[in-house]
Enzyme design. Sequence first.
Site, PDB file in Angstrom:
ATOM      1  N   TYR A 132      27.797   6.049 -70.858  1.00 49.77           N
ATOM      2  CA  TYR A 132      28.322   6.089 -72.220  1.00 49.77           C
ATOM      3  C   TYR A 132      29.305   7.209 -72.460  1.00 49.77           C
ATOM      4  O   TYR A 132      29.911   7.276 -73.523  1.00 49.77           O
ATOM      5  CB  TYR A 132      27.168   6.181 -73.228  1.00 49.77           C
ATOM      6  CG  TYR A 132      26.485   4.868 -73.355  1.00 49.77           C
ATOM      7  CD1 TYR A 132      25.715   4.379 -72.316  1.00 49.77           C
ATOM      8  CD2 TYR A 132      26.636   4.077 -74.479  1.00 49.77           C
ATOM      9  CE1 TYR A 132      25.103   3.152 -72.402  1.00 49.77           C
ATOM     10  CE2 TYR A 132      26.028   2.847 -74.570  1.00 49.77           C
ATOM     11  CZ  TYR A 132      25.266   2.395 -73.529  1.00 49.77           C
ATOM     12  OH  TYR A 132      24.666   1.176 -73.615  1.00 49.77           O
ATOM     13  N   LYS A 179      16.203   3.613 -62.169  1.00 50.96           N
ATOM     14  CA  LYS A 179      16.567   2.829 -60.988  1.00 50.96           C
ATOM     15  C   LYS A 179      16.799   3.807 -59.830  1.00 50.96           C
ATOM     16  O   LYS A 179      17.772   3.701 -59.075  1.00 50.96           O
ATOM     17  CB  LYS A 179      17.813   1.996 -61.283  1.00 50.96           C
ATOM     18  CG  LYS A 179      18.073   0.891 -60.282  1.00 50.96           C
ATOM     19  CD  LYS A 179      17.071  -0.236 -60.326  1.00 50.96           C
ATOM     20  CE  LYS A 179      17.145  -1.132 -59.116  1.00 50.96           C
ATOM     21  NZ  LYS A 179      16.112  -2.187 -59.121  1.00 50.96           N
ATOM     22  N   ASP A 212      13.638  -2.313 -63.842  1.00 47.38           N
ATOM     23  CA  ASP A 212      13.573  -3.780 -63.930  1.00 47.38           C
ATOM     24  C   ASP A 212      12.123  -4.232 -64.079  1.00 47.38           C
ATOM     25  O   ASP A 212      11.815  -5.146 -64.851  1.00 47.38           O
ATOM     26  CB  ASP A 212      14.269  -4.472 -62.752  1.00 47.38           C
ATOM     27  CG  ASP A 212      14.061  -3.790 -61.424  1.00 47.38           C
ATOM     28  OD1 ASP A 212      14.152  -2.545 -61.373  1.00 47.38           O
ATOM     29  OD2 ASP A 212      13.795  -4.464 -60.419  1.00 47.38           O
ATOM     30  N   ASP A 236      19.383   1.521 -73.786  1.00 44.91           N
ATOM     31  CA  ASP A 236      20.064   0.621 -74.721  1.00 44.91           C
ATOM     32  C   ASP A 236      19.461  -0.780 -74.603  1.00 44.91           C
ATOM     33  O   ASP A 236      19.120  -1.415 -75.605  1.00 44.91           O
ATOM     34  CB  ASP A 236      21.552   0.606 -74.349  1.00 44.91           C
ATOM     35  CG  ASP A 236      22.395  -0.138 -75.362  1.00 44.91           C
ATOM     36  OD1 ASP A 236      21.871  -0.502 -76.425  1.00 44.91           O
ATOM     37  OD2 ASP A 236      23.584  -0.376 -75.086  1.00 44.91           O
TER      38      ASP A 236
END
Lengths: 485, 485
Positions: A132, A179, A212, A236
């Site tokens: 971002y 991740k 995930d 987000d």
Amino acid sequence: MSKSDAKHHVTLILGDGIGPEVVASARTLIDAACPRIVWEEAEAGAEVFKKGVASGVPQHTIDSLSKTRLALKGPLETPVGFGEKSANVTLRKLFETFANIRPVRELPGVPTRFSGSGIDLVIVRENVEDLYAGIEHMQTPDVAQCLKLISTKGCEKIVRIAFEFARSEGRKTVQCATKANIMKKTEGLLKSTFEHLAKEYSDIEAWHIIIDNCAHQLVKKPEQFDVIVTTNMNGDIISDLGSGLIGGLGFAPSANIGHDVAIFEAVHGSAPKYTGKDVINPTAMILSGVMMLRHLGEFEAASTIENAVMATLEADIHPRDVQTASAPVGTKAFTQAILEHFGKMPSNYAIRPHKPMVVPPRPKTTAIRKVEKRETVGLDIFTEFDGTAADLGPMLEEAAKGTGAKLKMVSNRGTVVYPLTGTDPDVVNQWRCRFTLDQVVTEVPTTLVSGLLQALEAKGLRWMHIEKLCRFDGEDTFTRAQGEN
Amino acid sequence: MSKSDAKHHVTLILGDGIGPEVVASARTLIDAACPRIVWEEAEAGAEVFKKGVASGVPQHTIDSLSKTRLALKGPLETPVGFGEKSANVTLRKLFETFANIRPVRELPGVPTRFSGSGIDLVIVRENVEDLYAGIEHMQTPDVAQCLKLISTKGCEKIVRIAFEFARSEGRKTVQCATKANIMKKTEGLLKSTFEHLAKEYSDIEAWHIIIDNCAHQLVKKPEQFDVIVTTNMNGDIISDLGSGLIGGLGFAPSANIGHDVAIFEAVHGSAPKYTGKDVINPTAMILSGVMMLRHLGEFEAASTIENAVMATLEADIHPRDVQTASAPVGTKAFTQAILEHFGKMPSNYAIRPHKPMVVPPRPKTTAIRKVEKRETVGLDIFTEFDGTAADLGPMLEEAAKGTGAKLKMVSNRGTVVYPLTGTDPDVVNQWRCRFTLDQVVTEVPTTLVSGLLQALEAKGLRWMHIEKLCRFDGEDTFTRAQGEN
């Protein structure tokens, strides 16, 4: 504060579209529960853009927030044709509200597919860094790049907020969702910082979860989660997933917490087509106000409103976005009904015990990790070439001769393509050319850099991006390509 | 092919842990429905690593797949202490299966919170590029960076596969899910490529959706989706979200499609603790086999198995991960039951009409977009500094004197901090220093670059990363920082 008679000054930003209606609803209830609030109305958003303020936030609003350090804010629009920056982002950046706190709790009387599961979790999303930061460069006409930046300081700040928020609500577990299995340095930095700091919060259980799998578990068994802390992009996605679990954006409050300022707002937008129609669900804004009262230490007033909201919903008095509502009520009537439920307790909803949240102080230094020994071992030079690895590799080897560096390998989209591997992967026209220095040095001489660049250009190769390859205290600062030894 | 008597050669990789059990189940059913398959057993995974093959994939497996161009594959493990690369990733990279296709469909007899909603969607995830290229560099001891790379070619390939897959299944809509509102160049490249190519597929509706809203809608109203195409990281998260909607990983098949090779596999792992216990749900692997049969054009055989699976589930014969199963059956018994249901039709499940999917050919060139005019207007030089913007800015201005470039601005984590803005954002020790050239040139002279680097070093500033700032056909190749004019 809550025991004194001191006033609380709060900046009130009505916002655009349906903002003024939902903010009025929250204000009515807050005033009734906590007369000590002194509102300072301030503008931001569409009307401000139209007056020519490119950021959408005028100076008087900045001044008010700098003084009150607290805002309750309606949704803001950026009207088409008036600058490309969002006033929401401007406020977030100006006052550096680095933590976005998004509670996700099952509400009584709001039937969803998950009703009865007892969802009661909080997503704590880093709000400043990561992708971002928006740092993008076209590497070639066909390859776009965005920098994902994650800092020790940013991780430390968000992890501490997550643990402190957990403590303030008597929560037992914080899960860190990353991740890190793929991005060992960036996402891995949040994971390692989390594991390091968890030791300081031994009253709270700390777990890591792959992002995930976190998304999978959130739809399969959301009641297993308590507090989830995560990076900006991951956050987000999963925070919007979260609000979908409990009835939608009309019920999703949020807090944006910085060291100095906190801004409380509903997650939803300004919904211009419903403006002035008295149909919008004000719950998200009301519950954002409840979070604000707790932030002020006004626990009783917060509980009064929260209990009244739940008792109202349980009484089947529903705003229009409750799908099963047989006779939904408008914004004003719903607000009035909540007022009338002040003092009533819901039967299927218990308010958590709360204590004030500690916002850790702003770190004083930018250098958190000490490194004794720095070495430079090479350079990654990214070049543009419309051809094959078999053509490019020898050109690079030739170019490097006599420069003090030699070609180690070339990768394309992260996979080694030279030295040739016997496979023939499809390639794009940006190539990462990894050169190792003939001698490990503290800092690579700029003459070596320019010599290498000149040699590449002499071969007709355009470069567009350079990364230094270093070792800090003996540890490589860079990852290897897929297939690199 | 399906109408001839030709044999289909398929590489069969049993995999690790429970892999051999679920693969045996799928093989039994495929053999019964389609006797034309000739299996070539090949190894990959844990045992291969232990034999010293660092990639986890031996040459004979590579040779087999290069010949058959098709694999049915069990889950693979990377045993601790045997290299850090996954054999799954090795196969994906070697054969460049750039599209990961993940169907998400409500199954009869598998009750979930979403039962009755009629979920029937497919997630098409780009599988090669994006953050998963794994290109990371520590910029300072405290700031980690990963490159998010998105190419025109990569976008074109995944978008075409999404539309072609939609056509092959008679689907009506493809939605492209991106974060293009924040990352205009990278995520925006997928969006613009999608919008451009959608015109060639006028038989299919094409919509863009913001990825966070997509996650929200997926839990609120998943039945509204048909085909979703997205980038690698986004797709990783929402495809695992998707499998959570329909009963979990035990029911989640997948196809990995490349130009030359396709690999079909269940999404779940090797679940070593259940190895050899005959308890694992083989449905995900069986349905992956069904996808493979369709890829081969064996539509009848595929339908026979798919109908039998659904009829078996409808008959309340359930594997152990169906939560409401009163008397769950083991892997072998479940497989046998499906065999016995060959020829039976489920009452609440209709197979889609299928026709062969067209895999578009590999593009011949790396240069998709033509640029007539290239200009270089400046350089972003990323430096390390443990101090304030007020200290750094003047040093940089001073250093630039006489180099042919001047400082335009300094940003920290994407927000302008110099020229001073009157605010005091918290900073990290990596600073992006944007220099504009005194004269716009085609390519910046390397002497100017080295002169500027030398001047920075003379001030004691360490640089670690350089990006060229260009204009292609008059358009900036770079984004502006938050607050930059």
